[in-house]
Design a protein around this motif. Structure first.
Motif, short mmCIF file in Angstrom:
data_model
loop_
_atom_site.label_atom_id
_atom_site.label_comp_id
_atom_site.label_asym_id
_atom_site.label_seq_id
_atom_site.Cartn_x
_atom_site.Cartn_y
_atom_site.Cartn_z
N SER A 71 0.85 -1.19 0.00
CA SER A 71 0.00 0.00 0.00
C SER A 71 0.88 1.23 0.00
O SER A 71 1.79 1.34 0.82
CB SER A 71 -0.90 0.01 1.24
OG SER A 71 -1.79 -1.07 1.21
N LEU A 72 0.60 2.13 -0.92
CA LEU A 72 1.38 3.37 -1.04
C LEU A 72 0.51 4.54 -0.62
O LEU A 72 -0.65 4.64 -1.05
CB LEU A 72 1.84 3.58 -2.47
CG LEU A 72 2.58 2.42 -3.13
CD1 LEU A 72 2.85 2.73 -4.59
CD2 LEU A 72 3.88 2.13 -2.40
N VAL A 73 1.05 5.41 0.21
CA VAL A 73 0.34 6.60 0.66
C VAL A 73 1.25 7.78 0.43
O VAL A 73 2.44 7.73 0.73
CB VAL A 73 -0.01 6.50 2.16
CG1 VAL A 73 -0.69 7.77 2.65
CG2 VAL A 73 -0.87 5.27 2.43
N GLY A 74 0.72 8.85 -0.11
CA GLY A 74 1.53 10.04 -0.34
C GLY A 74 0.70 11.29 -0.19
O GLY A 74 -0.53 11.25 -0.21
N LEU A 75 1.37 12.38 -0.03
CA LEU A 75 0.74 13.69 0.03
C LEU A 75 1.19 14.51 -1.17
O LEU A 75 2.36 14.43 -1.56
CB LEU A 75 1.12 14.44 1.31
CG LEU A 75 0.64 13.84 2.61
CD1 LEU A 75 1.25 14.58 3.80
CD2 LEU A 75 -0.87 13.89 2.69
N ARG A 76 0.30 15.25 -1.75
CA ARG A 76 0.57 16.15 -2.87
C ARG A 76 1.29 15.40 -3.99
O ARG A 76 0.73 14.47 -4.55
CB ARG A 76 1.30 17.39 -2.38
CG ARG A 76 0.43 18.15 -1.41
CD ARG A 76 1.00 19.32 -0.71
NE ARG A 76 2.32 19.75 -1.07
CZ ARG A 76 2.86 20.86 -0.62
NH1 ARG A 76 2.19 21.63 0.20
NH2 ARG A 76 4.07 21.20 -0.95
N SER A 77 2.50 15.77 -4.33
CA SER A 77 3.18 15.10 -5.44
C SER A 77 3.48 13.64 -5.10
O SER A 77 3.55 12.79 -5.98
CB SER A 77 4.46 15.84 -5.84
OG SER A 77 5.34 15.95 -4.75
N GLY A 78 3.63 13.33 -3.81
CA GLY A 78 3.83 11.94 -3.40
C GLY A 78 2.61 11.08 -3.70
O GLY A 78 2.74 9.92 -4.07
N ALA A 79 1.42 11.67 -3.57
CA ALA A 79 0.20 10.93 -3.91
C ALA A 79 0.14 10.66 -5.41
O ALA A 79 -0.22 9.56 -5.83
CB ALA A 79 -1.02 11.73 -3.46
N ALA A 80 0.52 11.66 -6.20
CA ALA A 80 0.53 11.47 -7.66
C ALA A 80 1.53 10.39 -8.05
O ALA A 80 1.25 9.54 -8.90
CB ALA A 80 0.86 12.79 -8.36
N VAL A 83 0.12 6.88 -7.16
CA VAL A 83 -0.89 6.42 -8.11
C VAL A 83 -0.23 5.98 -9.42
O VAL A 83 -0.56 4.93 -9.97
CB VAL A 83 -1.94 7.52 -8.36
CG1 VAL A 83 -2.83 7.17 -9.54
CG2 VAL A 83 -2.77 7.74 -7.10
N LYS A 84 0.70 6.77 -9.91
CA LYS A 84 1.38 6.43 -11.17
C LYS A 84 2.15 5.12 -11.02
O LYS A 84 2.10 4.26 -11.89
CB LYS A 84 2.30 7.56 -11.60
CG LYS A 84 2.95 7.31 -12.95
CD LYS A 84 3.41 8.59 -13.58
CE LYS A 84 4.10 8.40 -14.89
NZ LYS A 84 3.28 7.82 -15.93
N TYR A 85 2.85 4.95 -9.91
CA TYR A 85 3.61 3.71 -9.68
C TYR A 85 2.66 2.52 -9.58
O TYR A 85 2.89 1.48 -10.21
CB TYR A 85 4.47 3.81 -8.42
CG TYR A 85 5.23 2.55 -8.19
CD1 TYR A 85 6.41 2.30 -8.87
CD2 TYR A 85 4.74 1.55 -7.36
CE1 TYR A 85 7.10 1.11 -8.72
CE2 TYR A 85 5.41 0.36 -7.19
CZ TYR A 85 6.59 0.14 -7.87
OH TYR A 85 7.25 -1.05 -7.72
#
Length: 94
Positions: A71-80, A83-85
């Motif tokens: 599970s990947l969680v990110g904020l702002r550019s980390g979220a983008a 999702v791309k990964y």
């Protein structure tokens, strides 16, 4: 957000927190997102996806991590980036 990572770890989840290149604790004179021209930002974005892949491969190499569902969680550019990964990794969810 960092408090949430600690709670996830206590809850039995393996947690790996990382700053994207040029962000947070990963800034340097060479890699500082806020000072980069657009062409450099595009190049660094490609490296970000490689960094996420390296992190996922590291987690998959560990016997104490259930790797069929990352599970990947990110904020702002980390979220983008998450999702791309995850779009290209069948075992990752963002």
């Amino acid at each position: 957000m960092r408090r949430s990572w600690g709670l996830a770890f206590v809850g039995g989840f393996a947690v790996m927190a990382l700053d994207l290149r040029g962000h947070g604790g990963s800034t340097s004179d060479r890699y500082d997102w806020s000072r980069l021209e657009e062409a450099e930002r595009e190049r660094m974005w490609a490296l970000t996806l490689r960094d996420l892949n390296a992190a996922a491969e590291y987690l998959r190499s560990r016997s104490d991590v259930h790797t069929s569902n990352l599970s990947l969680v990110g904020l702002r550019s980390g979220a983008a980036a998450a999702v791309k990964y995850a779009a290209d990794d069948q075992n990752a969810r963002a």
